[in-house]
Design a protein around this motif. Structure first.
Motif, PDB file in Angstrom:
ATOM      1  N   ILE A 141      14.666  -6.067  10.259  1.00 45.21           N
ATOM      2  CA  ILE A 141      13.942  -5.223  11.198  1.00 45.21           C
ATOM      3  C   ILE A 141      14.779  -5.022  12.458  1.00 45.21           C
ATOM      4  CG2 ILE A 141      11.873  -5.034  12.636  1.00 45.21           C
ATOM      5  CD1 ILE A 141      10.459  -6.815  10.509  1.00 45.21           C
ATOM      6  N   LEU A 142      14.916  -3.764  12.854  1.00 47.15           N
ATOM      7  CA  LEU A 142      15.534  -3.428  14.124  1.00 47.15           C
ATOM      8  C   LEU A 142      14.409  -3.142  15.106  1.00 47.15           C
ATOM      9  CD1 LEU A 142      17.963  -2.846  15.898  1.00 47.15           C
ATOM     10  CD2 LEU A 142      18.000  -0.516  14.958  1.00 47.15           C
ATOM     11  N   LEU A 143      14.333  -3.934  16.160  1.00 46.94           N
ATOM     12  CA  LEU A 143      13.271  -3.840  17.161  1.00 46.94           C
ATOM     13  C   LEU A 143      13.849  -3.318  18.462  1.00 46.94           C
ATOM     14  CD1 LEU A 143      10.462  -4.533  18.410  1.00 46.94           C
ATOM     15  CD2 LEU A 143      11.340  -6.850  18.766  1.00 46.94           C
ATOM     16  N   ALA A 144      13.247  -2.277  19.019  1.00 48.53           N
ATOM     17  CA  ALA A 144      13.634  -1.755  20.329  1.00 48.53           C
ATOM     18  C   ALA A 144      12.398  -1.776  21.229  1.00 48.53           C
ATOM     19  CB  ALA A 144      14.180  -0.331  20.201  1.00 48.53           C
ATOM     20  N   LEU A 165      13.250  -1.617   8.349  1.00 45.71           N
ATOM     21  CA  LEU A 165      12.233  -1.073   9.250  1.00 45.71           C
ATOM     22  C   LEU A 165      12.793  -0.946  10.653  1.00 45.71           C
ATOM     23  CD1 LEU A 165       9.126  -0.386   9.743  1.00 45.71           C
ATOM     24  CD2 LEU A 165       8.900  -2.790  10.411  1.00 45.71           C
ATOM     25  N   LEU A 166      12.499   0.179  11.292  1.00 45.60           N
ATOM     26  CA  LEU A 166      12.747   0.361  12.717  1.00 45.60           C
ATOM     27  C   LEU A 166      11.403   0.240  13.409  1.00 45.60           C
ATOM     28  CD1 LEU A 166      14.355   1.193  15.264  1.00 45.60           C
ATOM     29  CD2 LEU A 166      13.876   3.580  14.615  1.00 45.60           C
ATOM     30  N   LEU A 167      11.281  -0.724  14.313  1.00 42.74           N
ATOM     31  CA  LEU A 167      10.070  -0.916  15.103  1.00 42.74           C
ATOM     32  C   LEU A 167      10.456  -0.638  16.545  1.00 42.74           C
ATOM     33  CD1 LEU A 167       7.163  -1.891  15.551  1.00 42.74           C
ATOM     34  CD2 LEU A 167       8.035  -4.230  15.526  1.00 42.74           C
ATOM     35  N   THR A 168       9.958   0.458  17.103  1.00 50.16           N
ATOM     36  CA  THR A 168      10.426   0.867  18.420  1.00 50.16           C
ATOM     37  C   THR A 168       9.302   1.296  19.350  1.00 50.16           C
ATOM     38  OG1 THR A 168      11.944   2.368  19.593  1.00 50.16           O
ATOM     39  CG2 THR A 168      10.925   3.230  17.611  1.00 50.16           C
ATOM     40  N   ASP A 169       9.456   0.881  20.602  1.00 53.38           N
ATOM     41  CA  ASP A 169       8.635   1.425  21.675  1.00 53.38           C
ATOM     42  C   ASP A 169       9.043   2.887  21.804  1.00 53.38           C
ATOM     43  OD1 ASP A 169       7.030   1.758  23.901  1.00 53.38           O
ATOM     44  OD2 ASP A 169       8.201   0.456  25.210  1.00 53.38           O
TER      45      ASP A 169
END
Length: 118
Positions: free
Chosen positions: A4-7, A48-52
């Protein structure tokens, strides 16, 4: 286990999300802004990209556009505290999931599990 890439620009929330997702067995790379997330895309592939959405540098919608172009089929989840921004995100990226802040960690982890399993 998903990569997961979290921004997320809020340091406290970024830490909470990272720990909750790691406890659920996922590998998380956390970025404090959109520009860092765009750079981290090079370390993919990601599940998954999880981003604000609203954050310094590239906003979450731009990060999602770049990520989807580089890795077609990438699952994308937005988190935001702004209802109008959530509508824009849902319209510009219809395959993405949009969660509104405040989000309960248990609900977020469950939604991540559903998206990764799909």
């Amino acid at each position: 286990m998903a990569r997961i890439l979290l921004a997320e620009d809020d340091g406290s929330l970024r830490g909470f999300l990272t720990r909750a997702l790691e406890r659920a067995g996922h590998e998380v790379t956390a970025c404090e802004n959109g520009d860092d997330a765009v750079d981290a895309l090079e370390d993919g592939p990601w599940d998954l990209l999880l981003t604000d959405i609203v954050m310094p540098g590239a906003d979450g919608i731009e990060v999602a556009r770049i990520a989807a172009a580089r890795q077609p089929g990438l699952r994308i989840m937005f988190i935001t505290g702004f209802a109008a921004v959530a509508l824009t995100a849902a319209q510009s990226t219809p395959q993405a999931k949009v969660l509104s802040k405040p989000v309960h960690l248990r609900d977020l982890v469950a939604e991540v599990e559903r998206m990764v399993a799909a």
